[in-house]
Design an enzyme around this catalytic site. Structure first.
Site, PDB file in Angstrom:
ATOM      1  N   LYS A 284       1.168   4.085  -3.046  1.00  0.00           N
ATOM      2  CA  LYS A 284       0.783   5.478  -2.825  1.00  0.00           C
ATOM      3  C   LYS A 284       1.963   6.430  -3.010  1.00  0.00           C
ATOM      4  O   LYS A 284       1.795   7.561  -3.477  1.00  0.00           O
ATOM      5  CB  LYS A 284       0.171   5.636  -1.432  1.00  0.00           C
ATOM      6  CG  LYS A 284      -1.174   4.923  -1.276  1.00  0.00           C
ATOM      7  CD  LYS A 284      -2.198   5.443  -2.287  1.00  0.00           C
ATOM      8  CE  LYS A 284      -3.580   4.860  -2.054  1.00  0.00           C
ATOM      9  NZ  LYS A 284      -4.599   5.412  -2.980  1.00  0.00           N
TER      10      LYS A 284
ATOM     11  N   TYR B 160       0.830  -1.204   0.000  1.00  0.00           N
ATOM     12  CA  TYR B 160       0.000   0.000   0.000  1.00  0.00           C
ATOM     13  C   TYR B 160       0.866   1.256   0.000  1.00  0.00           C
ATOM     14  O   TYR B 160       0.654   2.166  -0.808  1.00  0.00           O
ATOM     15  CB  TYR B 160      -0.921  -0.005   1.217  1.00  0.00           C
ATOM     16  CG  TYR B 160      -1.908   1.140   1.241  1.00  0.00           C
ATOM     17  CD1 TYR B 160      -3.055   1.105   0.452  1.00  0.00           C
ATOM     18  CD2 TYR B 160      -1.701   2.242   2.052  1.00  0.00           C
ATOM     19  CE1 TYR B 160      -3.964   2.152   0.468  1.00  0.00           C
ATOM     20  CE2 TYR B 160      -2.593   3.293   2.077  1.00  0.00           C
ATOM     21  CZ  TYR B 160      -3.729   3.248   1.287  1.00  0.00           C
ATOM     22  OH  TYR B 160      -4.617   4.288   1.300  1.00  0.00           O
TER      23      TYR B 160
END
Length: 215
Positions: free
Chosen positions: A125, A121
């Site tokens: 990002k 994640y």
């Protein structure tokens, strides 16, 4: 579909205020061909697109050494490749618009850590911030398309429901504002970056996190 995005509920609310304002679709944003076809359908149904908000996101938390290739691919394909696919799907109408805007929803976890093992994640990002800068460099000067990112801090959502008990409350100690974010504050930031008030802002990542990333 693993990355299905269906906005019918929101579309119904918008159409209640103004008939024909919005329409919900379902698409696997990680599938390039499906996303391109989705872009064609949107253009046929609603006309040219001048504002694109890339908000699709999933997470698969866990220690990097124990993470499966499938989980890694799911997160990167949705959060990063999905944004790229959407840009490709709508690039023709965006390039023709007089003042097009792309807003990528990254995360404060693309800037700082959160105390949980979130390699996929956080990587997706952080990479989305890099994609934002590169697209701004390529398109703002030549095509007039402003490209920015938003890095939200802690907002309650379906994604945060799986966090360990007490985790979000514990994170308040890291937030100078001392609270979680209100979704309306995040929406207002999207509206700002899409508006003429942000006409001289491009290639930037705006943290909406109550100051979490400065601690």
């Amino acid at each position: 579909s693993r990355t299905e995005a269906n906005s019918n509920a929101t579309a119904e609310e918008l159409n209640a205020m103004g008939p024909g304002t919005a329409k919900g679709y379902a698409v696997d944003i990680a599938n390039h061909d499906a996303t391109v076809e989705f872009g064609k359908q949107v253009a046929a149904d609603l006309g040219a697109v001048s504002i694109l908000v890339n908000n699709a996101g999933v997470t698969r938390d866990g220690l990097a050494l124990r993470m499966s290739e499938e989980d890694w691919d799911t997160v990167l394909d949705t959060n990063l490749k999905g944004a790229f696919n959407a840009v490709k799907a709508f690039q023709r109408t965006l390039l023709k618009a007089e003042d097009a805007r792309i807003i990528n929803i990254s995360s404060a976890l693309g800037i700082t850590t959160a105390g949980l093992p979130q390699a996929a994640y956080a990587s997706s990002k952080a990479a989305l911030i890099g994609l934002t800068r590169d697209l701004a460099q390529q398109w703002t000067g030549r095509k007039g398309i402003r490209v920015n990112a938003i890095a939200p801090g802690f907002f309650e959502s379906e994604m945060t429901d799986h966090y360990p008990p007490g985790y979000l409350e514990a994170q308040k100690a890291r937030i100078p504002s001392g609270r979680k974010g209100d979704p309306a504050e995040l929406a207002a930031t999207v509206v700002f970056l899409a508006s003429d008030a942000a006409g001289y802002i491009t290639g930037q990542t705006l943290a909406v996190d109550g100051g979490m990333t400065i601690t």
